[in-house]
Scaffold this active site. Structure first.
Site, PDB file in Angstrom:
ATOM      1  N   ARG A 148       0.833  -1.208   0.000  1.00 21.06           N
ATOM      2  CA  ARG A 148       0.000   0.000   0.000  1.00 21.06           C
ATOM      3  C   ARG A 148       0.869   1.261   0.000  1.00 21.06           C
ATOM      4  O   ARG A 148       0.479   2.289  -0.564  1.00 21.06           O
ATOM      5  CB  ARG A 148      -0.954   0.006   1.202  1.00 21.06           C
ATOM      6  CG  ARG A 148      -0.253  -0.065   2.548  1.00 21.06           C
ATOM      7  CD  ARG A 148      -1.217   0.011   3.701  1.00 21.06           C
ATOM      8  NE  ARG A 148      -0.537  -0.253   4.966  1.00 21.06           N
ATOM      9  CZ  ARG A 148      -1.019   0.079   6.151  1.00 21.06           C
ATOM     10  NH1 ARG A 148      -2.184   0.699   6.255  1.00 21.06           N
ATOM     11  NH2 ARG A 148      -0.351  -0.207   7.255  1.00 21.06           N
ATOM     12  N   SER A 182      -4.661   4.864   5.911  1.00 15.39           N
ATOM     13  CA  SER A 182      -4.537   3.436   5.619  1.00 15.39           C
ATOM     14  C   SER A 182      -4.160   3.172   4.179  1.00 15.39           C
ATOM     15  O   SER A 182      -3.453   2.213   3.873  1.00 15.39           O
ATOM     16  CB  SER A 182      -5.850   2.720   5.943  1.00 15.39           C
ATOM     17  OG  SER A 182      -6.119   2.746   7.330  1.00 15.39           O
ATOM     18  N   GLU A 195     -18.853   4.861  -0.183  1.00 12.69           N
ATOM     19  CA  GLU A 195     -18.093   4.286  -1.281  1.00 12.69           C
ATOM     20  C   GLU A 195     -18.854   4.317  -2.612  1.00 12.69           C
ATOM     21  O   GLU A 195     -18.254   4.526  -3.664  1.00 12.69           O
ATOM     22  CB  GLU A 195     -17.693   2.847  -0.938  1.00 12.69           C
ATOM     23  CG  GLU A 195     -16.704   2.734   0.198  1.00 12.69           C
ATOM     24  CD  GLU A 195     -17.358   2.698   1.583  1.00 12.69           C
ATOM     25  OE1 GLU A 195     -16.632   2.518   2.576  1.00 12.69           O
ATOM     26  OE2 GLU A 195     -18.602   2.848   1.639  1.00 12.69           O
ATOM     27  N   PHE A 235     -14.489  -3.013   0.482  1.00 13.16           N
ATOM     28  CA  PHE A 235     -15.391  -1.906   0.213  1.00 13.16           C
ATOM     29  C   PHE A 235     -15.235  -1.390  -1.215  1.00 13.16           C
ATOM     30  O   PHE A 235     -16.137  -0.752  -1.758  1.00 13.16           O
ATOM     31  CB  PHE A 235     -15.145  -0.774   1.211  1.00 13.16           C
ATOM     32  CG  PHE A 235     -15.124  -1.231   2.644  1.00 13.16           C
ATOM     33  CD1 PHE A 235     -15.980  -2.218   3.090  1.00 13.16           C
ATOM     34  CD2 PHE A 235     -14.228  -0.679   3.549  1.00 13.16           C
ATOM     35  CE1 PHE A 235     -15.958  -2.651   4.402  1.00 13.16           C
ATOM     36  CE2 PHE A 235     -14.199  -1.100   4.869  1.00 13.16           C
ATOM     37  CZ  PHE A 235     -15.065  -2.092   5.305  1.00 13.16           C
ATOM     38  N   HIS A 257      -5.526  -3.643   1.578  1.00 15.93           N
ATOM     39  CA  HIS A 257      -5.966  -4.591   2.605  1.00 15.93           C
ATOM     40  C   HIS A 257      -6.728  -5.766   1.996  1.00 15.93           C
ATOM     41  O   HIS A 257      -7.748  -6.216   2.521  1.00 15.93           O
ATOM     42  CB  HIS A 257      -6.823  -3.885   3.653  1.00 15.93           C
ATOM     43  CG  HIS A 257      -6.081  -2.879   4.464  1.00 15.93           C
ATOM     44  ND1 HIS A 257      -5.456  -1.790   3.902  1.00 15.93           N
ATOM     45  CD2 HIS A 257      -5.873  -2.777   5.809  1.00 15.93           C
ATOM     46  CE1 HIS A 257      -4.892  -1.056   4.847  1.00 15.93           C
ATOM     47  NE2 HIS A 257      -5.112  -1.638   6.005  1.00 15.93           N
ATOM     48  N   ASP A 285      -8.570  -7.690  11.607  1.00 13.97           N
ATOM     49  CA  ASP A 285      -9.898  -7.126  11.368  1.00 13.97           C
ATOM     50  C   ASP A 285     -10.933  -8.189  11.037  1.00 13.97           C
ATOM     51  O   ASP A 285     -12.130  -7.931  11.115  1.00 13.97           O
ATOM     52  CB  ASP A 285      -9.840  -6.087  10.245  1.00 13.97           C
ATOM     53  CG  ASP A 285      -9.178  -4.792  10.700  1.00 13.97           C
ATOM     54  OD1 ASP A 285      -8.777  -4.712  11.871  1.00 13.97           O
ATOM     55  OD2 ASP A 285      -9.061  -3.872   9.877  1.00 13.97           O
ATOM     56  N   ARG A 319      -1.736  -4.847   3.059  1.00 11.42           N
ATOM     57  CA  ARG A 319      -1.349  -4.192   4.306  1.00 11.42           C
ATOM     58  C   ARG A 319      -0.008  -4.655   4.861  1.00 11.42           C
ATOM     59  O   ARG A 319       0.756  -3.833   5.377  1.00 11.42           O
ATOM     60  CB  ARG A 319      -2.447  -4.442   5.344  1.00 11.42           C
ATOM     61  CG  ARG A 319      -2.144  -3.914   6.730  1.00 11.42           C
ATOM     62  CD  ARG A 319      -3.223  -4.381   7.691  1.00 11.42           C
ATOM     63  NE  ARG A 319      -3.099  -3.805   9.019  1.00 11.42           N
ATOM     64  CZ  ARG A 319      -3.903  -4.119  10.037  1.00 11.42           C
ATOM     65  NH1 ARG A 319      -4.868  -5.000   9.867  1.00 11.42           N
ATOM     66  NH2 ARG A 319      -3.739  -3.559  11.205  1.00 11.42           N
TER      67      ARG A 319
END
Length: 319
Positions: free
Chosen positions: A13, A40, A61, A86, A112, A120, A170
């Protein structure tokens, strides 16, 4: 087995963030949109340097995709950013209708991805996104392997006309590809030439495949390892040339075995060159909470799993 030295590990990322910032400095048409995850997605440097070209849409989104599609009409090149779950599952209708069907020049950038989102848990991890996106007409799907390649891919897609899904992650991974590389969409990269088996890997599983190749070399197995950074369009020529030489193939990906790289390879082989194939991928299940390493181990996405798949597929070849 060829050696692949690296001096540091970085998250992919951050490669996206570095590439986006450089694009901001060189291409005035590049704009960025984010759904409340600027830090993030490592988009904060772009936001700071180009506030007038950055749009924070909040946790909306679907609106972000609609805004991005509209911006292309005025000649802008929008890069949208949020978690892969998302970026795809939550907004599939908007992507299908407003981006893919309409042929809009939107770059859907998704961090991610896969199991390595980690703690998560299953609701934020997505293992179906490659399949969802590759089935959309006009959509290009890219899954780079390290920081340098993600940066290069981010910059390359700005010059590509059409919708793109760019997938990255990530966790920190070894950064082993050249910093000055030229990223060619749809062009597979030969990492190690071999004669006994073809390993086709994408994303985080590329480095795992290199580690597996070293283990296999100690066992007297010479593996040909190819980095499939572009899943659509797939480099069928490179795949077929390799498999004609080795006679068997293992695909490795941080994704469901349904709908991922492995299925795309199987389609090509079934049409052109029926060949024994094994899949290193998640076996039709959701993830769970845990560290990235724990999850990769539990769900069989390790160098040891690749070695086992190679030994199995070679035994099938010899039957």
């Amino acid at each position: 087995m060829k050696d692949f030295p690296y001096t540091e590990s970085k998250d992919t990322r951050s490669g996206f963030g570095a590439g986006l910032l450089e694009l901001g400095r060189t291409n005035p048409n590049v704009v960025a949109l984010c759904a409340d995850l600027t830090g993030s997605l490592k988009m904060d440097a772009f936001q700071k340097e180009f506030p007038e070209r950055f749009f924070q849409v909040g946790i909306a989104e679907a609106n972000m995709i609609g805004l991005a599609a509209g911006m292309t009409i005025g000649g802008k090149i929008p890069f949208t950013g949020t978690f892969a779950n998302f970026s795809t599952g939550r907004v599939y209708d908007q992507i299908r209708q407003s981006v893919a069907y309409s042929g809009k020049n939107v770059k859907i950038c998704a961090s991610h991805a896969g199991l390595t989102l980690g703690e998560d848990g299953a609701t934020h991890q997505i293992l179906e996104d490659v399949g969802m996106m590759k089935m959309l007409p006009h959509m290009t799907v890219i899954n780079p392997c390290d920081f340098n390649q993600t940066k290069a891919a981010t910059m390359a897609i700005a010059d590509f006309e059409g919708p793109v899904y760019l997938r990255f992650g990530r966790p920190v991974v070894p950064n082993f590809t050249p910093a000055d590389q030229k990223f060619e969409i749809g062009k597979a990269l030969m990492l190690n030439e071999g004669t006994d088996v073809t390993i086709l890997a994408t994303g985080h599983l590329v480095w795992k495949s290199i580690l597996a190749g070293k283990i296999l070399a100690e066992k007297g197995i010479n593996a040909e390892i190819i980095n499939i950074h572009t899943i659509k369009p797939l480099d069928a020529r490179a795949i077929l040339e390799s498999v004609r030489k080795t006679g068997c193939v293992v695909t490795a990906e941080e994704h469901q075995y349904h709908g991922g790289l492995g299925e795309s390879v199987a389609r090509i082989l079934s049409q052109e060159l029926p060949t024994p194939q094994e899949f290193v991928a998640v076996q039709d299940t959701f993830g769970e909470s845990g560290t990235p390493d724990q999850l990769m181990e539990k769900y069989g996405l390790t160098e040891q799993a690749i070695v086992a798949a190679v030994e199995k597929v070679i035994s099938r070849k010899k039957q």
